[in-house]
Structure formats: C-alpha cells, structure tokens
Design an enzyme around this catalytic site. Structure first.
Site, PDB file in Angstrom:
ATOM      1  N   LYS A  52       6.658  58.567  47.339  1.00  0.00           N
ATOM      2  CA  LYS A  52       6.126  58.217  46.008  1.00  0.00           C
ATOM      3  C   LYS A  52       4.610  58.037  46.076  1.00  0.00           C
ATOM      4  O   LYS A  52       3.872  58.510  45.217  1.00  0.00           O
ATOM      5  CB  LYS A  52       6.818  56.942  45.486  1.00  0.00           C
ATOM      6  N   GLN A  96      10.980  48.511  45.513  1.00  0.00           N
ATOM      7  CA  GLN A  96      11.965  49.432  46.087  1.00  0.00           C
ATOM      8  C   GLN A  96      13.273  48.698  46.395  1.00  0.00           C
ATOM      9  O   GLN A  96      13.276  47.673  47.084  1.00  0.00           O
ATOM     10  CB  GLN A  96      11.388  50.077  47.362  1.00  0.00           C
ATOM     11  N   ASP A 119      10.224  51.992  36.703  1.00  0.00           N
ATOM     12  CA  ASP A 119      11.559  52.356  37.189  1.00  0.00           C
ATOM     13  C   ASP A 119      12.601  52.268  36.068  1.00  0.00           C
ATOM     14  O   ASP A 119      13.730  52.714  36.225  1.00  0.00           O
ATOM     15  CB  ASP A 119      11.989  51.420  38.339  1.00  0.00           C
TER      16      ASP A 119
END
Ligand code: NDP
Length: 292
Positions: A52, A96, A119
C-alpha cells in the site's frame, strides 16, 4: 474464458490517479496523504501494508507508516488513532487488521474519524453504503465492483452468490451487488458455514464471489457453465520450487474451474491488486472530494 486482470486494471487506475494528482499538485495544491498503522510482525500484514505504501509512492501520494510492537496497549493504539484523526496533513488512514488478541478491533474501528476512514470499516460509512449514499466503500468489495465495471460484466438480474459473510468482504459485497445500480441489481444469495446445499447454491450462480479463507475450496462441479468467478482468497502455500519459498493460491481450484467459467480472477493478480487501487481511490476522494 477471459481473465479479469486485476493487476493490469490496478495499474491503469494508478496511472489515471497519478496523472490527476500531478495536475492538481502542479497547480499548487497538496498531494493526498495516506497513513497506515501496522501492529506487530505478522508476515502477510507487513506485505500488504508495504504494498500500500509503495502504491502511494507510485501515484504521487504522501504516505506515513506507523509501526507498533505487538504488545502495544489498546490505550496507546487509540492514542495513535486520535493523533491521526487530528493531524490536518493526513487525509486518510488505515489500521491494518488483524490486530493482536488483547486489542478490541471494534473499539479501534469506532475510534477512526469516518471522514478519514479510507478502509470504509466505520459503522457510519457502512451505514451510508447500505443506504446507497456517497461514502468510502470498503477496499476489497469496491475493488471487485470496479473490476466488474471496467470489464462491462452484466450484473442486472443475474444470480450472484457470495460465499463468506465477513464484515470486510462477504457482507459488504453482497449489499453492493444487490443495490439499485451498476454493478448491482443482482439477486444475491449470501452463503456461509451454516449454509445447507452449498454445492447446489453455487451451481446456480451466474456470478460467484468466494471469500471463505479455505484454500482451493471451490471445485469445477460447484460452478455453472460460463459463470463469472471472483476469487478473493489468498493463501501462502510452501513451494520449494519458488524463489521466495511459497506460492499463492485462492479459495477456488483455478486450473479446473477456469475453463468452465466465462470470466475469472486469478490469484495472484486478481482481487488483491484491486484492493490497493481501491484504497488509493478512497484516499484521493478523502483529499480532494468526489468531483475532481
Ligand atoms: P473470514 O475468515 O473473516 O470469513 C470467512 C467466511 O467464510 C465466514 O463468513 C465463514 O462463515 C465462511 N466459511 C468458512 N468456511 C466455510 C464453508 N466450509 N462453507 C461456507 N462458508 C464458509 O474471511 P475474510 O472475508 O476476511 O477473508 C476471506 C479470504 O479472502 C481469506 O483468504 C483472506 O486472506 C482473503 N482476503 C483477500 C483480500 C484481498 O485483497 N484479495 C482482502 C481480504 C481478505 P461463518 O460466518 O459462518 O463463520
């Protein structure tokens, strides 16, 4: 059979974003800035976060990686989230997952400012998605939607079966595929570990989206002739013939299923790269809004 090439599509999206960002920053505006919090030393999580961060660099975004020990307290992690919420230079950030067991993931998700939740996991954004309002769509489902769109796959009136009901993949993609939109307007069945007659249900699917986390679970006899197959699963399996010592497999037995399908996502190179592209698209929106 045609491959739904997530790798190529992701590169196309990144090039488009990169061009737009170059134009905007040339006019004096800031570049989008994505931050990522990584807790612990989990191998796959590290790989995903690094991918990412690298993608941000490729498209001209700024990125910040915050690495915390696996024994970090929930309080300290919440403090880091709060700092990112307040940092005006950060447009969006991710924590994450999965997190170590002593940390309540829901508490962390709830602490993220919904306006920076690229997200798309915060309940406010999940609620907006469910109502069809503009919001940050969760990265993996959004990546699947984008892939279907770019390959002009017909979805209206089709039987779409989603196998797996996780909050980050199965449930949101089932909502998106049933909404009044394109891609969408499907008749959706959401299957899970308590589903009876899974084989029969999958065999009726015009579009089969598999996110169960079991390597090569879906076999040829479970799919309809010419079905569209979206394989979300990623599994590292030891393989001494490979330089890095492992190969990647999906939730679908690719070799035997591919020839019976009309379109299929490979693993690697299917849904995975689209998840990254989707995160970048959300970060772009977090920085500049929707209409640029
Ligand atoms: P979860 O483990 O959170 O969810 C798995 C789902 O599959 C659950 O709903 C479970 O049912 C269901 N399930 C498990 N066994 C069966 C079975 N035998 N029959 C039917 N349903 C079953 O997984 P995730 O959604 O987080 O991830 C799924 C896969 O996708 C993993 O391989 C993961 O690594 C991968 N992934 C890939 C991403 C990408 O970018 N490509 C992003 C995210 C995930 P129940 O709810 O009843 O337990």
């Amino acid at each position: 059979m045609q491959i739904l090439d997530g790798k190529k599509t992701s590169i196309d999206i990144q090039e488009e974003l990169s061009q737009k960002v170059r134009q905007i920053t040339n006019s004096g505006k800031k570049a989008p800035h994505l931050a990522a919090i990584l807790v612990g030393e989990d191998g796959p999580s590290k790989t995903y976060v690094n991918a990412k961060v690298k993608a941000c660099q490729r498209v001209g975004f700024k990125s910040t990686l915050i690495q915390l020990n696996s024994n970090v307290s929930e309080k300290e992690l919440l403090n880091q989230v709060d700092l990112l919420n307040k940092n005006k230079d950060i447009d969006g950030f991710i924590v994450q997952l999965p997190l170590p067991k002593h940390i309540d993931e829901n508490k962390i998700i709830l602490a993220v400012n919904p306006e920076k939740d690229v997200d798309g996991f915060h309940p406010e954004n999940v609620g907006k998605m469910t109502l069809g309002l503009p919001t940050f769509l969760p990265a993996t489902p959004n990546g699947i939607i984008e892939l279907l769109k770019r390959y002009n796959i017909p979805t209206s009136g089709k039987n779409t079966v989603v196998v797996g009901r996780s909050n980050i993949v199965g449930t949101p993609i089932s909502i998106l595929m049933s909404r009044k939109n394109y891609p969408g307007n499907s008749t959706v069945t959401l299957a899970h570990s308590r589903t009876e007659n899974l084989k029969e249900i999958c065999s009726n699917a015009d579009i089969l989206i598999v996110a169960i986390g079991i390597s090569e679970f879906i076999s040829e006899d479970m799919i309809k002739q010419d079905a569209v197959i979206i394989d979300v699963g990623i599994h590292r399996v030891k393989d001494s013939s490979k330089k890095n010592g492992f190969k990647l497999l999906g939730d679908v037995k690719y070799k035997e299923v591919a020839h019976k399908s009309s379109y299929i996502t490979p693993v690697p190179g299917g849904v995975g790269p689209m998840t990254i592209a989707s995160l970048l698209m959300n970060t772009y929106i977090a920085c500049y809004g929707r209409d640029k």
